[in-house]
Write an enzyme that holds these catalytic residues in place. Structure first.
Site, PDB file in Angstrom:
ATOM      1  N   SER A  94      -1.983  -3.679   7.965  1.00  0.00           N
ATOM      2  CA  SER A  94      -0.632  -4.245   8.009  1.00  0.00           C
ATOM      3  C   SER A  94       0.458  -3.372   7.411  1.00  0.00           C
ATOM      4  O   SER A  94       1.641  -3.696   7.541  1.00  0.00           O
ATOM      5  CB  SER A  94      -0.617  -5.610   7.307  1.00  0.00           C
ATOM      6  OG  SER A  94      -1.355  -6.547   8.053  1.00  0.00           O
ATOM      7  N   LYS A 114       8.491  -7.747   1.226  1.00  0.00           N
ATOM      8  CA  LYS A 114       7.832  -8.547   2.264  1.00  0.00           C
ATOM      9  C   LYS A 114       7.596  -9.969   1.765  1.00  0.00           C
ATOM     10  O   LYS A 114       7.116 -10.167   0.631  1.00  0.00           O
ATOM     11  CB  LYS A 114       6.509  -7.880   2.634  1.00  0.00           C
ATOM     12  CG  LYS A 114       5.689  -8.596   3.699  1.00  0.00           C
ATOM     13  CD  LYS A 114       4.406  -7.806   3.944  1.00  0.00           C
ATOM     14  CE  LYS A 114       3.478  -8.475   4.941  1.00  0.00           C
ATOM     15  NZ  LYS A 114       2.238  -7.695   5.135  1.00  0.00           N
ATOM     16  N   SER A 167       1.182  -6.830   9.621  1.00  0.00           N
ATOM     17  CA  SER A 167       2.057  -7.948   9.315  1.00  0.00           C
ATOM     18  C   SER A 167       3.319  -7.552   8.561  1.00  0.00           C
ATOM     19  O   SER A 167       4.151  -8.401   8.267  1.00  0.00           O
ATOM     20  CB  SER A 167       1.284  -8.987   8.489  1.00  0.00           C
ATOM     21  OG  SER A 167       0.853  -8.437   7.261  1.00  0.00           O
TER      22      SER A 167
END
Length: 477
Positions: A170, A70, A146
């Site tokens: 997230s 990520k 996220s």
């Protein structure tokens, strides 16, 4: 159908049934084919990855396993480290984060980085810098956030596993939206080095989204453990997590929670998934007790907001200092701007009060575990939203909708307790639903053992093959 998971991939390479180069080339081909329809991957290092394979990979438990990282808070040397923000668009990572270094030492092949909302501030992955990521189950819908880019990539079958992080849900929110398993580990389980984020680190945790429980356990064994000097560390597990995941969880007393005091309305399908999971747990021999929440989502949100908001201001100010200029109008998105202006004027005493309140909430939730072993709830209060619902260009809309998506998840960030989202059924549109289980600090082994039991009893599969939308490529798991 998805391909083999990380455990099976590493075993195939180790046993000579495949080889790391072939596995890596196949993953690269899948990314090239599938990502144009999803926009999950923002930066790649395919040539460098193939060169690393050719030079020889470490003989670790992830030998030959391709993965993605990520693009937020965890960096890959030589790749942009943007956090999904235009303010950081030209920032390049000078070295690997400790977590990435641990993946590499275990033999993993890092192929690139995944899309994230700006600085992780949205429960949907729609940054202005890179554009929205689409959900492999339905291109009109969000993959969550996220860690939406990571979840979409794994759900589509580009890679078997991907790094993710969780500051309010997230990992668990995109896992629920994309039909994956997502475990947020205990506070201090995974070192944030080299980023000194003590305030936001109180609520943020790094781990992964996976298709299987055993992959999550293996990755946690690779990632776990403090560095000397870390501000805090989780209790040491009784055995490797991969072993704990294989154990019988025993008969657990599970508290079922399907509504929140002064919280958002809970959609019947989301509450129904939690109740169905409770029935399955009961059939597996566990005891189910109805319980009530010991927190109010708005209180948790205020506390978490101060802790993360203070760090947001420090992060932006540090970047501006390095650039030697003031903040420009188009540096950050409107919602981020509202948060920055709000928290830059925050008195120091308010930060202290938030830290105190976080501890109080921890004690309040901790008291529930005197009565039950695990807490069960929906992961999301409402089904997966359409893209555009959480539009950061409209701060008022974000404030209206965001609390709905973290109402059940963010409390375990404030308390530091581990929590996981387990795929469980589908909504009326055929999109996945997730249910959340939480345990006391250090209780990842208990959660993994329960999740593995549920996985055997009610296996979850990949998304069906169907067009994403707007004439984009067909996506199949």
């Amino acid at each position: 159908m998805r391909g083999p998971d990380a455990v099976a991939t590493a075993a195939a390479v180790r046993n000579g049934e495949s080889d790391a180069r072939t596995v890596t080339e196949q993953a690269i081909a899948r990314i090239r084919k599938l990502d144009p329809g999803l926009n999950a991957v923002v930066h790649t290092r395919f040539d460098a990855a193939l060169a690393e394979v050719a030079a020889g990979l470490p003989d670790g438990p992830l030998h030959g396993v391709p993965l993605l990282v990520k693009d937020l808070g965890t960096e890959v040397e030589g790749l942009p480290a943007t956090g999904g923000s235009r303010l950081f668009a030209d920032a390049v990572a000078p070295r690997d984060s400790e977590l990435v270094a641990r993946y590499r030492r275990a033999g993993a092949v890092v192929l690139g980085t995944t899309n994230t909302p700006e600085l992780g501030l949205n429960a949907s992955t729609e940054p202005a810098l890179f554009g929205p990521t689409r959900n492999p189950w339905s291109g009109a819908h969000s993959p969550g956030g996220s860690s939406g880019g990571s979840a979409a990539a794994v759900a589509a079958g580009m890679v078997p596993v991907a790094h993710a992080s969780d500051g309010g849900g997230s990992i668990r929110i995109p896992a629920a939206a994309c039909g994956l398993f997502g475990l947020k580990p205990s506070r201090g389980r995974v070192s944030p080095a080299p980023r000194p984020t003590t305030l936001s680190g109180l609520v943020s945790a790094h781990h992964a989204v996976t298709t299987t429980v055993r992959d999550s356990a293996l990755l946690l064994d690779v990632a776990a453990g403090p560095l000397p000097g870390d501000a805090y560390a989780a209790p040491q597990p009784a055995a490797p997590f991969a072993e704990l995941a294989r154990r019988d969880p025993g008969r657990l007393r599970i508290g079922l929670l399907t509504e929140l005091p002064q919280g958002p309305d809970v959609h019947p399908e989301c509450a129904g998934a939690a109740r169905a999971a409770a029935l399955l747990c009961e059939r597996l021999g566990h005891e189910i007790v109805e319980t009530t929440a010991r927190y109010r989502p708005a209180d948790v949100g205020r506390t978490s907001g101060v802790l993360m908001g203070a760090d947001l201001v420090a992060q932006i100010d540090a970047r501006l200092d390095r650039l030697g200029r003031p903040l420009a109008d188009d540096d950050i998105e409107p919602f981020t701007r509202v948060l920055y202006e709000t928290y830059r004027a925050l008195p120091a005493a308010d930060v202290s009060r938030a830290l105190r309140r976080a501890q109080e909430i921890g004690w309040e939730i901790g008291a529930a575990f005197d009565e039950v072993d695990v807490l069960l709830s929906p992961t999301l209060a409402q089904p997966t939203p359409l893209l555009g619902t959480l539009d950061t260009a409209d701060p008022e809309s974000i404030y209206r909708h965001a609390s709905v998506h973290s109402a059940f998840t963010s409390v375990y960030n404030v308390t530091g307790m581990p929590a996981m989202s387990v795929p469980f059924g589908h909504d009326g549109e055929g999109l996945p639903l997730g249910v959340q289980f939480a345990a006391p600090l250090g209780g990842e082994g208990r959660l993994l053992a329960l999740a593995a039991q549920l996985e055997r009893a009610a296996p979850w599969g990949g998304p069906p093959a169907h067009p994403v939308t707007e004439g984009r490529e067909k996506v199949s798991g």
